[in-house]
Structures are given as C-alpha cells and as structure tokens.
Design an enzyme around this catalytic site. Structure first.
Site, PDB file in Angstrom:
ATOM      1  N   VAL A   1       7.499  -5.181 -10.869  1.00  0.00           N
ATOM      2  CA  VAL A   1       7.003  -6.052  -9.794  1.00  0.00           C
ATOM      3  C   VAL A   1       6.169  -5.306  -8.763  1.00  0.00           C
ATOM      4  O   VAL A   1       5.530  -5.935  -7.914  1.00  0.00           O
ATOM      5  CB  VAL A   1       8.153  -6.797  -9.088  1.00  0.00           C
ATOM      6  CG1 VAL A   1       8.881  -7.714 -10.061  1.00  0.00           C
ATOM      7  CG2 VAL A   1       9.118  -5.826  -8.400  1.00  0.00           C
TER       8      VAL A   1
ATOM      9  N   ASN B   1      14.144 -12.226  -6.776  1.00  0.00           N
ATOM     10  CA  ASN B   1      15.501 -11.680  -6.757  1.00  0.00           C
ATOM     11  C   ASN B   1      15.550 -10.173  -7.003  1.00  0.00           C
ATOM     12  O   ASN B   1      16.564  -9.526  -6.714  1.00  0.00           O
ATOM     13  CB  ASN B   1      16.337 -12.417  -7.821  1.00  0.00           C
ATOM     14  CG  ASN B   1      17.709 -11.818  -8.004  1.00  0.00           C
ATOM     15  OD1 ASN B   1      18.540 -11.841  -7.101  1.00  0.00           O
ATOM     16  ND2 ASN B   1      17.970 -11.281  -9.185  1.00  0.00           N
TER      17      ASN B   1
ATOM     18  N   SER C   1      18.565 -10.625   3.075  1.00  0.00           N
ATOM     19  CA  SER C   1      19.911 -10.063   3.147  1.00  0.00           C
ATOM     20  C   SER C   1      20.445 -10.152   4.569  1.00  0.00           C
ATOM     21  O   SER C   1      19.671 -10.196   5.537  1.00  0.00           O
ATOM     22  CB  SER C   1      19.892  -8.593   2.706  1.00  0.00           C
ATOM     23  OG  SER C   1      21.124  -7.952   2.996  1.00  0.00           O
TER      24      SER C   1
ATOM     25  N   TYR D   1      16.128  -0.469   3.436  1.00  0.00           N
ATOM     26  CA  TYR D   1      16.595  -1.768   2.937  1.00  0.00           C
ATOM     27  C   TYR D   1      16.502  -2.832   4.029  1.00  0.00           C
ATOM     28  O   TYR D   1      16.011  -3.935   3.796  1.00  0.00           O
ATOM     29  CB  TYR D   1      18.023  -1.634   2.434  1.00  0.00           C
ATOM     30  CG  TYR D   1      18.558  -2.846   1.706  1.00  0.00           C
ATOM     31  CD1 TYR D   1      18.169  -3.110   0.397  1.00  0.00           C
ATOM     32  CD2 TYR D   1      19.447  -3.720   2.320  1.00  0.00           C
ATOM     33  CE1 TYR D   1      18.651  -4.219  -0.284  1.00  0.00           C
ATOM     34  CE2 TYR D   1      19.937  -4.833   1.654  1.00  0.00           C
ATOM     35  CZ  TYR D   1      19.539  -5.070   0.350  1.00  0.00           C
ATOM     36  OH  TYR D   1      20.026  -6.176  -0.315  1.00  0.00           O
TER      37      TYR D   1
ATOM     38  N   ALA E   1      14.611  -2.828   6.722  1.00  0.00           N
ATOM     39  CA  ALA E   1      13.211  -3.097   7.052  1.00  0.00           C
ATOM     40  C   ALA E   1      12.560  -3.991   6.003  1.00  0.00           C
ATOM     41  O   ALA E   1      11.822  -4.933   6.331  1.00  0.00           O
ATOM     42  CB  ALA E   1      12.440  -1.781   7.169  1.00  0.00           C
TER      43      ALA E   1
ATOM     44  N   LYS F   1      14.043  -6.123   3.925  1.00  0.00           N
ATOM     45  CA  LYS F   1      14.612  -7.473   3.938  1.00  0.00           C
ATOM     46  C   LYS F   1      14.188  -8.263   5.176  1.00  0.00           C
ATOM     47  O   LYS F   1      14.051  -9.488   5.118  1.00  0.00           O
ATOM     48  CB  LYS F   1      16.131  -7.395   3.837  1.00  0.00           C
ATOM     49  CG  LYS F   1      16.621  -6.883   2.477  1.00  0.00           C
ATOM     50  CD  LYS F   1      16.121  -7.745   1.328  1.00  0.00           C
ATOM     51  CE  LYS F   1      16.711  -7.336  -0.018  1.00  0.00           C
ATOM     52  NZ  LYS F   1      16.239  -8.188  -1.133  1.00  0.00           N
TER      53      LYS F   1
END
Length: 254
Positions: A64, A90, A152, A164, A166, A168
């Site tokens: 991705v 996802n 999240s 993580y 930042a 999300k």
C-alpha cells in the site's frame, strides 16, 4: 452472478485477524470482496479458509506504500468485479519506541527514522494512496461509495507511540477532509478507532503487561476482531454516519 448488481468491498490488511473478520462479515452480507495485503502467504491462507466463497472473493497482493501498485490494483479490482463501492483501510503496523531514552546522564537511544518512517508510510501514506485511488474508481463508475479508515484510540497520543499516534491522528483528519470533499460524488468517509483488540500482535505481549492493560479497560477485556467488523457493518448500514470516528474501545482512555 450479475457483478453489476452486487456491491464490491476492498479490504487492505486482509490477511490479519481484523481483516479476516471484516471479510467474513461482508461475505455474510452478500458483498463481493477484494482482499489486499503485502503478505501473499497470508492471503493464500485466508482465501483457502474461504474457499466456499471462491466466486465472490479475489486476492490482490499489494504494497500500500507503492503508488503504482495501488493505482493498478484498484483498477484491476474495479475491472474484475465491475464496480468498487467500499474501501476499508485496515492495513497497519506497529514499530514503537520512546522518542528519547536517557540514563545516567547520557542519551542512550533515540527513536530512529526507520521506526518513524515505516509506520508513517503504511499507516498514513498507504491510507492516502488507497483512498485516492478507490475514490477515483467510485467516481468513474458513478455508484457512490463508502471509505472506512481504521484510526485508533492512540490518535490522541500514547506513551511510546510517537509514529503510530501521529499516523492515526493523520488518518482521522483525512477521514473528515474526505467526507467534505467527496460528498458531491455521493461518497461517504468515516473512521473506526479501536482500542486494544485481541489479535496475534497483542498476543505477543507479556502476560503481566496484558493483565495490567485489561484492568484499565472499563469493559474488563480486550476487544475482538468480530466487534470491529460489527462497527464496519454499522457504518455501511447507517447512511447518515459521515465524517466522524466511531470509537470502539471498551471505554479505555490512555
């Protein structure tokens, strides 16, 4: 099967626990489903487990973070199924670490660029690329659609999760922005913010740390992949849910 009359959903990170739960739920609702993941072995395992739905699923190995791969994959999905109606972003990874570790008067460790960039690339840039190219196909086929982004609870910030959190937070912002920009094409954009979900990744935690974490959750337990899939179905069924984040975290707050 008349492909033009059956809605098609694309799920990234489809080889993981949450991805599989979402795929299973959508098959139960009579969607055709495109399974996207960079883990080809994992994709084969999932498709083998769903062999009784073979006519309604197809796997597409894709990274991705690779713009060319994402663009061609979304085109291939739309061509194969005749349409593209739903994207569920996802795919995601963890690569946690403290910003700085300081001990006995010395800096002993820093969060590395590799740790930072690997998470930003998959968790944020991957969402952007997949969202852009899925929306392109939705607009071209003039069927409207829905984009659901996995953010999240950590989007508000969490100890040891600079990259993580930042990423999300960025995903949550994209969700609101896309709801505003894509409404003219009858495309909704919404998000889901899971707390701590019982997946293989969480199962790798130390038992004592996991027990301590569960005690902080008002619901008294971890979430399940199936409960995240139920949240996906809610957003798809409630056409008035748009530009907002559905928190599915058992009441946990960091």
């Amino acid at each position: 099967m008349n492909k033009k009359n059956i809605k098609t959903a694309v799920i990234t990170g489809a080889a993981g626990d949450i991805g599989l739960a979402i795929v299973t739920a959508l098959l139960q609702d009579n969607y055709t489903v495109a399974l996207l993941d960079r883990n080809e072995a994992g994709l084969h395992k999932v498709t083998d487990s769903l062999s009784h739905h073979a006519q309604r699923i197809k796997s597409f190995p894709v990274d991705v973070t690779n713009e060319q791969q994402v663009t061609s994959t979304m085109i291939n999905v739309a061509n194969h199924f005749g349409r593209l109606d739903v994207l569920i972003n996802n795919a995601g990874i963890l690569n946690d670490g403290l910003l700085i570790k300081y001990k006995e008067g010395k800096i002993i460790q820093k969060l590395t660029m590799e740790q930072w960039q690997s998470v930003i690339d998959i968790n944020l840039t991957g969402v952007f690329l997949c969202g852009r190219e899925a929306a392109t196909q939705m607009i071209k086929h003039e069927n409207g659609g829905t984009i659901i982004n996995m953010t999240s609870l950590a989007r508000q910030g969490n100890f040891g999760q600079s990259s993580y959190s930042a990423a999300k937070a960025g995903v949550a912002a994209l969700t609101v922005t896309w709801a505003q920009e894509l409404a003219r094409y009858n495309i909704r954009s919404a998000g889901i913010a899971p707390g701590v979900v019982d997946t293989q990744m969480v199962a790798g935690m130390k038992p004592e740390a996991l027990e301590k974490l569960c005690k902080q959750i008002p619901s008294g337990r971890l979430g399940t992949p199936k409960e995240i899939a139920v949240a996906v179905k809610f957003i798809l069924e409630n056409k008035y849910f748009n530009g907002r984040i559905l928190e599915t975290d058992g009441g946990l707050r960091f």
